[in-house]
Design a protein around this motif. Structure first.
Motif, PDB file in Angstrom:
ATOM      1  N   PHE A  31       0.870  -1.169   0.000  1.00  0.00           N
ATOM      2  CA  PHE A  31       0.000   0.000   0.000  1.00  0.00           C
ATOM      3  C   PHE A  31       0.909   1.221   0.000  1.00  0.00           C
ATOM      4  O   PHE A  31       1.908   1.242   0.720  1.00  0.00           O
ATOM      5  CB  PHE A  31      -0.872   0.038   1.262  1.00  0.00           C
ATOM      6  CG  PHE A  31      -1.842  -1.097   1.356  1.00  0.00           C
ATOM      7  CD1 PHE A  31      -3.105  -0.992   0.811  1.00  0.00           C
ATOM      8  CD2 PHE A  31      -1.480  -2.276   1.996  1.00  0.00           C
ATOM      9  CE1 PHE A  31      -4.002  -2.039   0.901  1.00  0.00           C
ATOM     10  CE2 PHE A  31      -2.375  -3.326   2.099  1.00  0.00           C
ATOM     11  CZ  PHE A  31      -3.640  -3.206   1.545  1.00  0.00           C
ATOM     12  N   THR A  32       0.575   2.247  -0.786  1.00  0.00           N
ATOM     13  CA  THR A  32       1.373   3.463  -0.743  1.00  0.00           C
ATOM     14  C   THR A  32       0.682   4.467   0.157  1.00  0.00           C
ATOM     15  O   THR A  32      -0.515   4.687   0.071  1.00  0.00           O
ATOM     16  CB  THR A  32       1.601   4.044  -2.149  1.00  0.00           C
ATOM     17  OG1 THR A  32       0.342   4.294  -2.773  1.00  0.00           O
ATOM     18  CG2 THR A  32       2.418   3.080  -2.999  1.00  0.00           C
ATOM     19  N   SER A  33       1.470   5.054   1.040  1.00  0.00           N
ATOM     20  CA  SER A  33       0.932   5.956   2.042  1.00  0.00           C
ATOM     21  C   SER A  33       1.904   7.111   2.228  1.00  0.00           C
ATOM     22  O   SER A  33       2.777   7.325   1.383  1.00  0.00           O
ATOM     23  CB  SER A  33       0.702   5.177   3.348  1.00  0.00           C
ATOM     24  OG  SER A  33       0.012   5.949   4.298  1.00  0.00           O
ATOM     25  N   SER A  34       1.755   7.840   3.327  1.00  0.00           N
ATOM     26  CA  SER A  34       2.657   8.963   3.554  1.00  0.00           C
ATOM     27  C   SER A  34       2.662   9.379   5.012  1.00  0.00           C
ATOM     28  O   SER A  34       1.869   8.887   5.818  1.00  0.00           O
ATOM     29  CB  SER A  34       2.258  10.158   2.682  1.00  0.00           C
ATOM     30  OG  SER A  34       1.247  10.918   3.302  1.00  0.00           O
ATOM     31  N   PHE A  35       3.537  10.323   5.307  1.00  0.00           N
ATOM     32  CA  PHE A  35       3.637  10.886   6.651  1.00  0.00           C
ATOM     33  C   PHE A  35       2.327  11.561   7.051  1.00  0.00           C
ATOM     34  O   PHE A  35       2.086  11.794   8.231  1.00  0.00           O
ATOM     35  CB  PHE A  35       4.790  11.880   6.715  1.00  0.00           C
ATOM     36  CG  PHE A  35       6.139  11.233   6.556  1.00  0.00           C
ATOM     37  CD1 PHE A  35       6.835  10.812   7.663  1.00  0.00           C
ATOM     38  CD2 PHE A  35       6.696  11.034   5.305  1.00  0.00           C
ATOM     39  CE1 PHE A  35       8.078  10.201   7.540  1.00  0.00           C
ATOM     40  CE2 PHE A  35       7.937  10.429   5.155  1.00  0.00           C
ATOM     41  CZ  PHE A  35       8.631  10.007   6.275  1.00  0.00           C
TER      42      PHE A  35
END
Length: 159
Positions: free
Chosen positions: A23-27
Motif C-alpha cells: 500500500f502506498t501511504s505517507s507521513f
C-alpha cells in the motif's frame, strides 16, 4: 512480478505460498497534511496493511504500507514551475516513481521479507537497507524527524 487486484491477489498469493502486497501511504498518516480527509485515508491505509499482516501470518504473503517522500511527477513538476519560490527546496530531494518501484522490487525479492509483514515502512529508510539510490547516487531523506514516525500497532488480536 505480477500485479493483480486485491481480491485476486489474495487468492493467488496465498495459494502460491508467497507474495507481496504494498500500500502506498505517507507521513500524512500521523501529521496534518493536506486536510482531514487525506490524513484519515492514509491512516486507514496503514491500518489496512497492519491488519492484512495479521491475516497473512504464516502464509508466505507479506503486506506492508510504504511511506513515500515528496514525489517528482508530472503534476509536481508543473506545480514547481508555477510556484518555484514555494516548492524549489522541497522538490530538490523529491523521490521518483522509479526509486519507489526499485524499493518495492527489492522488498519483493528479499527472502526475509516476512519480517516486514504488517509494518509501515519509510521508503527512504528501507532503500538504505537495500542500497537503493536515485539516479546519480542521490539518497532521498527520511522525513521521520520532521513529520513523525509510523504508529506501531498494538499486538492484541480480537477475532
Amino acid at each position: 512480478m505480477t500485479i493483480l487486484s486485491p481480491p485476486s491477489a489474495r487468492r493467488v498469493a496465498v495459494a502460491a505460498g508467497q507474495g507481496l502486497i504494498v500500500f502506498t501511504s505517507s507521513f500524512g498518516s500521523v501529521c496534518y497534511m493536506h486536510g482531514p480527509a487525506y490524513g484519515a485515508q492514509k491512516a486507514g491505509v496503514d491500518k489496512f496493511a497492519a491488519d492484512m499482516g495479521v491475516d497473512f501470518r504464516d502464509t508466505g504473503v507479506t503486506a506492508v504500507s510504504l511511506w513515500m517522500g515528496p514525489l517528482r511527477t508530472e503534476w509536481s513538476e508543473r506545480t514547481l514551475t508555477e510556484h518555484p519560490e514555494q516548492y524549489a527546496a522541497f522538490m530538490h530531494d523529491a523521490e521518483t516513481p522509479e526509486f519507489n518501484g526499485r524499493v518495492i522490487a527489492a522488498i519483493h525479492d528479499d527472502a526475509g521479507r516476512a519480517a516486514l509483514n504488517g509494518q509501515t515502512l519509510i521508503a527512504a529508510e528501507i532503500a538504505g537497507r537495500y542500497g537503493i539510490t536515485e539516479a546519480g547516487g542521490r539518497r532521498p531523506p527520511s522525513y521521520r524527524d520532521r513529520l513523525g514516525e509510523p504508529r506501531i500497532p498494538h499486538p492484541a488480536i480480537v477475532v
